[in-house]
Design a protein around this motif. Structure first.
Motif, PDB file in Angstrom:
ATOM      1  N   ALA A 124       1.046  -1.104   0.170  1.00 10.28           N
ATOM      2  CA  ALA A 124       0.129  -0.380  -0.179  1.00 10.28           C
ATOM      3  C   ALA A 124       1.022   1.296   0.430  1.00 10.28           C
ATOM      4  O   ALA A 124       1.895   1.463   0.530  1.00 10.28           O
ATOM      5  N   ALA A 125       0.315   1.970  -1.091  1.00 11.71           N
ATOM      6  CA  ALA A 125       1.163   3.175  -0.972  1.00 11.71           C
ATOM      7  C   ALA A 125       1.540   4.467  -0.196  1.00 11.71           C
ATOM      8  O   ALA A 125       2.616   5.084   0.512  1.00 11.71           O
ATOM      9  N   GLY A 126       0.347   4.344   0.686  1.00  8.79           N
ATOM     10  CA  GLY A 126       0.066   5.915   1.222  1.00  8.79           C
ATOM     11  C   GLY A 126       0.144   7.119   0.516  1.00  8.79           C
ATOM     12  O   GLY A 126       0.416   7.211  -0.266  1.00  8.79           O
ATOM     13  N   GLU A 127       0.260   7.852   1.740  1.00  7.89           N
ATOM     14  CA  GLU A 127       0.496   9.518   1.384  1.00  7.89           C
ATOM     15  C   GLU A 127       1.326  10.293   2.089  1.00  7.89           C
ATOM     16  O   GLU A 127       1.790  10.016   2.814  1.00  7.89           O
ATOM     17  N   ARG A 128       1.564  11.950   1.459  1.00  8.49           N
ATOM     18  CA  ARG A 128       2.646  12.256   2.640  1.00  8.49           C
ATOM     19  C   ARG A 128       1.848  13.341   2.581  1.00  8.49           C
ATOM     20  O   ARG A 128       1.043  13.679   2.283  1.00  8.49           O
ATOM     21  N   TRP A 129       1.944  13.813   3.675  1.00  7.71           N
ATOM     22  CA  TRP A 129       1.789  14.408   4.514  1.00  7.71           C
ATOM     23  C   TRP A 129       1.223  15.560   4.485  1.00  7.71           C
ATOM     24  O   TRP A 129       0.163  16.515   3.653  1.00  7.71           O
ATOM     25  N   PRO A 142      -0.533   6.826   6.885  1.00  9.65           N
ATOM     26  CA  PRO A 142      -1.078   4.749   5.937  1.00  9.65           C
ATOM     27  C   PRO A 142      -2.813   5.837   5.444  1.00  9.65           C
ATOM     28  O   PRO A 142      -3.236   6.455   6.431  1.00  9.65           O
ATOM     29  N   ALA A 143      -3.145   5.171   4.362  1.00 13.95           N
ATOM     30  CA  ALA A 143      -3.939   6.074   3.781  1.00 13.95           C
ATOM     31  C   ALA A 143      -5.247   4.754   3.494  1.00 13.95           C
ATOM     32  O   ALA A 143      -4.744   3.523   2.741  1.00 13.95           O
TER      33      ALA A 143
END
Length: 255
Positions: A152-157, A166-167
């Motif tokens: 899972a890639a997730g996001e940068r703030w 974590p997205a």
């Protein structure tokens, strides 16, 4: 507490799950196949482009060499949707002409795909809700009973650096692929690691109303605020295609 490398790689399980660059680094060296999941929007965009018969080149985000890379491949470099340019929008990419070549940088999914290929992962796939079952079938066919890692890639703030956020959409998208890989939890020998099983369970719980979940999550709300709720709705379409997207050489193509 930091996990030992062997522990973090989830050795002993056929299906494994990790988050972002660190998860890729831990899981990928022990897997025959890695599935990158960046639902809003990179891997959904790749799926949409593959459905249209286009070719997608992943590339590092904000790299000044991207234009040269695109020119060398006779490809269009993706830009900003609000300027009417080809972009990460899956809604727009579904309308691409067949055989179009496009370089699609993104801070998370595209960068992870590029890194996975550079690290020598034998097979890299782009997973999303749209192609979850097709991706699982392709991964199973390629793995020859070896391990499959779903990242899972997730996001940068702030979309520029650390820390990783974590997205939920990527957790659920990874779970969709894992659910298709491991449809029955009644097997005597579970194939999912506990990490993968948790992602799978989250997807199963959310499956009855994926669109509402994606529209309500942080990433979905951000896109909707920018007027791009059509991309969120397109991303929420479970198994909209039977086409998987595989990284062959340096481009994702339909398989």
């Amino acid at each position: 507490m930091s996990a030992d490398t062997d522990d973090a790689s989830q050795v002993g399980f056929a299906y494994r799950f990790g988050w972002g660059p660190a998860g890729l680094e831990a899981v990928a060296p022990h897997c025959d196949v890695v599935v990158i999941v960046d639902v809003l929007r990179f891997t959904t965009a790749v799926s949409a482009a593959a459905e249209a018969g286009a070719v997608v080149y992943p590339y590092r985000w904000r790299d000044d060499s991207a234009a040269t890379f695109a020119a060398q491949r006779g490809a269009v470099l993706a830009g900003r949707r609000e300027l009417g340019e080809p972009s990460l929008s899956p809604t727009d990419l579904l309308r691409l002409e067949p055989a179009t070549r496009i370089v699609l940088p993104s801070p998370n999914g595209s960068t992870l795909s590029f890194v996975a290929a550079a690290a020598g992962v034998p097979f890299v796939l782009a997973g999303s809700f749209r192609n979850a079952t097709a991706t699982a079938r392709r991964a199973a066919a390629l793995s020859h009973d070896g391990a499959i890692g779903v990242i899972a890639a997730g996001e940068r703030w702030d979309h520029t650096g650390e820390p990783l956020r974590p997205a939920v959409e990527d957790l659920l998208g990874a779970g969709a692929v894992l659910a298709a890989l491991d449809p029955s939890r009644a097997a005597s020998a579970p194939r999912c690691s506990p990490e993968a099983a948790a992602a799978r369970a989250a997807f199963v719980d959310a499956r009855p109303d994926l669109e509402a979940t994606l529209l309500a999550c942080a990433s979905g709300r951000e896109l909707a605020r920018r007027g791009w709720d059509d991309d969120v709705r397109a991303a929420a379409q479970l198994d909209a295609t039977r086409v998987a997207a595989q990284l062959i050489d340096d481009a994702f193509v339909a398989v």
